[in-house]
Design a protein around this motif. Structure first.
Motif, PDB file in Angstrom:
ATOM      1  N   LEU A 143       0.842  -1.192   0.000  1.00  0.00           N
ATOM      2  CA  LEU A 143       0.000   0.000   0.000  1.00  0.00           C
ATOM      3  C   LEU A 143       0.880   1.245   0.000  1.00  0.00           C
ATOM      4  N   ALA A 144       0.642   2.120  -0.975  1.00  0.00           N
ATOM      5  CA  ALA A 144       1.371   3.383  -1.030  1.00  0.00           C
ATOM      6  C   ALA A 144       0.982   4.240   0.169  1.00  0.00           C
ATOM      7  N   GLY A 145       1.766   5.245   0.441  1.00  0.00           N
ATOM      8  CA  GLY A 145       1.476   6.132   1.557  1.00  0.00           C
ATOM      9  C   GLY A 145       0.108   6.786   1.431  1.00  0.00           C
ATOM     10  N   ALA A 146      -0.720   6.566   2.432  1.00  0.00           N
ATOM     11  CA  ALA A 146      -2.039   7.198   2.493  1.00  0.00           C
ATOM     12  C   ALA A 146      -1.919   8.480   3.290  1.00  0.00           C
ATOM     13  N   THR A 147      -2.660   9.476   2.858  1.00  0.00           N
ATOM     14  CA  THR A 147      -2.673  10.786   3.499  1.00  0.00           C
ATOM     15  C   THR A 147      -4.128  11.177   3.740  1.00  0.00           C
ATOM     16  N   PRO A 148      -4.367  12.337   4.343  1.00  0.00           N
ATOM     17  CA  PRO A 148      -5.756  12.755   4.559  1.00  0.00           C
ATOM     18  C   PRO A 148      -6.388  13.399   3.324  1.00  0.00           C
ATOM     19  N   ASN A 149      -6.027  12.926   2.137  1.00  0.00           N
ATOM     20  CA  ASN A 149      -6.640  13.430   0.903  1.00  0.00           C
ATOM     21  C   ASN A 149      -7.970  12.747   0.653  1.00  0.00           C
ATOM     22  N   ARG A 150      -8.875  13.508   0.037  1.00  0.00           N
ATOM     23  CA  ARG A 150     -10.171  12.975  -0.380  1.00  0.00           C
ATOM     24  C   ARG A 150     -10.066  12.515  -1.839  1.00  0.00           C
ATOM     25  N   PRO A 151     -11.051  11.734  -2.299  1.00  0.00           N
ATOM     26  CA  PRO A 151     -11.022  11.276  -3.697  1.00  0.00           C
ATOM     27  C   PRO A 151     -10.973  12.417  -4.715  1.00  0.00           C
ATOM     28  N   ASP A 152     -11.506  13.583  -4.371  1.00  0.00           N
ATOM     29  CA  ASP A 152     -11.496  14.707  -5.316  1.00  0.00           C
ATOM     30  C   ASP A 152     -10.182  15.488  -5.280  1.00  0.00           C
ATOM     31  N   GLY A 153      -9.232  15.027  -4.473  1.00  0.00           N
ATOM     32  CA  GLY A 153      -7.927  15.679  -4.400  1.00  0.00           C
ATOM     33  C   GLY A 153      -7.802  16.726  -3.315  1.00  0.00           C
ATOM     34  N   THR A 154      -8.911  17.115  -2.687  1.00  0.00           N
ATOM     35  CA  THR A 154      -8.825  18.064  -1.580  1.00  0.00           C
ATOM     36  C   THR A 154      -8.349  17.327  -0.330  1.00  0.00           C
ATOM     37  N   ARG A 155      -7.954  18.081   0.647  1.00  0.00           N
ATOM     38  CA  ARG A 155      -7.396  17.495   1.864  1.00  0.00           C
ATOM     39  C   ARG A 155      -8.327  17.721   3.047  1.00  0.00           C
ATOM     40  N   VAL A 156      -8.435  16.719   3.908  1.00  0.00           N
ATOM     41  CA  VAL A 156      -9.167  16.878   5.160  1.00  0.00           C
ATOM     42  C   VAL A 156      -8.363  17.832   6.028  1.00  0.00           C
ATOM     43  N   GLU A 157      -9.005  18.901   6.436  1.00  0.00           N
ATOM     44  CA  GLU A 157      -8.354  19.884   7.302  1.00  0.00           C
ATOM     45  C   GLU A 157      -8.737  19.546   8.741  1.00  0.00           C
ATOM     46  N   GLY A 158      -8.187  20.257   9.674  1.00  0.00           N
ATOM     47  CA  GLY A 158      -8.548  20.049  11.063  1.00  0.00           C
ATOM     48  C   GLY A 158      -7.386  19.558  11.880  1.00  0.00           C
TER      49      GLY A 158
ATOM     50  N   GLU B 114       1.218  10.457   7.328  1.00  0.00           N
ATOM     51  CA  GLU B 114       1.162   9.586   6.157  1.00  0.00           C
ATOM     52  C   GLU B 114       1.459   8.177   6.659  1.00  0.00           C
ATOM     53  N   VAL B 115       0.768   7.194   6.095  1.00  0.00           N
ATOM     54  CA  VAL B 115       0.935   5.805   6.543  1.00  0.00           C
ATOM     55  C   VAL B 115       0.987   4.897   5.321  1.00  0.00           C
ATOM     56  N   ASP B 116       1.974   3.998   5.287  1.00  0.00           N
ATOM     57  CA  ASP B 116       2.021   2.967   4.246  1.00  0.00           C
ATOM     58  C   ASP B 116       2.048   1.601   4.915  1.00  0.00           C
ATOM     59  N   ALA B 117       1.858   0.553   4.133  1.00  0.00           N
ATOM     60  CA  ALA B 117       1.802  -0.779   4.736  1.00  0.00           C
ATOM     61  C   ALA B 117       2.113  -1.858   3.711  1.00  0.00           C
ATOM     62  N   VAL B 118       2.537  -2.995   4.228  1.00  0.00           N
ATOM     63  CA  VAL B 118       2.674  -4.217   3.447  1.00  0.00           C
ATOM     64  C   VAL B 118       1.725  -5.223   4.076  1.00  0.00           C
ATOM     65  N   LEU B 119       0.876  -5.831   3.235  1.00  0.00           N
ATOM     66  CA  LEU B 119      -0.095  -6.816   3.689  1.00  0.00           C
ATOM     67  C   LEU B 119       0.277  -8.191   3.166  1.00  0.00           C
ATOM     68  N   TYR B 120       0.060  -9.202   3.972  1.00  0.00           N
ATOM     69  CA  TYR B 120       0.176 -10.584   3.497  1.00  0.00           C
ATOM     70  C   TYR B 120      -1.246 -11.091   3.350  1.00  0.00           C
ATOM     71  N   ALA B 121      -1.681 -11.229   2.096  1.00  0.00           N
ATOM     72  CA  ALA B 121      -3.062 -11.600   1.794  1.00  0.00           C
ATOM     73  C   ALA B 121      -3.050 -12.621   0.649  1.00  0.00           C
ATOM     74  N   PRO B 122      -2.822 -13.897   0.992  1.00  0.00           N
ATOM     75  CA  PRO B 122      -2.744 -14.924  -0.042  1.00  0.00           C
ATOM     76  C   PRO B 122      -3.962 -14.925  -0.966  1.00  0.00           C
ATOM     77  N   LEU B 123      -3.688 -15.098  -2.234  1.00  0.00           N
ATOM     78  CA  LEU B 123      -4.746 -15.213  -3.225  1.00  0.00           C
ATOM     79  C   LEU B 123      -5.483 -16.515  -3.000  1.00  0.00           C
ATOM     80  N   SER B 124      -6.800 -16.476  -3.137  1.00  0.00           N
ATOM     81  CA  SER B 124      -7.559 -17.716  -2.988  1.00  0.00           C
ATOM     82  C   SER B 124      -7.308 -18.600  -4.196  1.00  0.00           C
ATOM     83  N   GLU B 125      -7.340 -19.873  -3.967  1.00  0.00           N
ATOM     84  CA  GLU B 125      -7.136 -20.810  -5.070  1.00  0.00           C
ATOM     85  C   GLU B 125      -8.462 -21.128  -5.705  1.00  0.00           C
ATOM     86  N   GLY B 126      -8.433 -21.300  -6.974  1.00  0.00           N
ATOM     87  CA  GLY B 126      -9.672 -21.696  -7.624  1.00  0.00           C
ATOM     88  C   GLY B 126      -9.731 -21.145  -8.951  1.00  0.00           C
TER      89      GLY B 126
END
Length: 128
Positions: free
Chosen positions: A30-45, A116-128
């Protein structure tokens, strides 16, 4: 192994020419997440409002990758000031649990936001 870029219209828009996440086999980066909204504006406060928006964005992207924050194995947290460390820890535990991930927390020169927060997840793909 192939790479699968993951872009999520429901999460805050990335601040550059990159995607929200990349799946590579059983891992999701996961790339670094920030307090941005989908429209590109930022959550203030205050810090808590920005941190909640950031963790919510990270959660939305994890789910778009068919994973969850519960799959996190490593997390990076970047704070504009370490004065917010205790508040971040409280929210971190709420979103990611306690003692379930490796984590690094650094002070960083963030451009106009508190976290800003980033992460690495271990999420095995389901088989099938």
């Amino acid at each position: 192994m192939s790479k699968q870029p993951i872009f999520c219209d429901e999460a805050g828009k990335p601040g550059g020419p990159y995607t929200h996440a990349v799946r590579a086999g059983d891992f999701v980066y996961l790339a670094g997440a920030t307090p941005n909204r989908p429209d590109g504006t930022r959550v203030e406060g205050d810090f808590v409002a920005q941190a909640r928006a950031t963790f919510d964005n990270l959660k939305i992207v994890a789910e778009a990758a068919d994973a969850s924050l519960g799959d996190a194995v490593r997390v990076g947290v970047y704070l504009r000031t370490l004065d917010n460390f205790q508040q971040m820890n409280s929210l971190y535990s709420e979103y990611l649990g306690e003692g379930t991930t490796a984590r690094t927390t650094l002070q960083a020169d963030l451009p106009g936001f508190e976290i800003e927060v980033d992460a690495v997840l271990y999420a095995p793909l389901s088989e099938g």
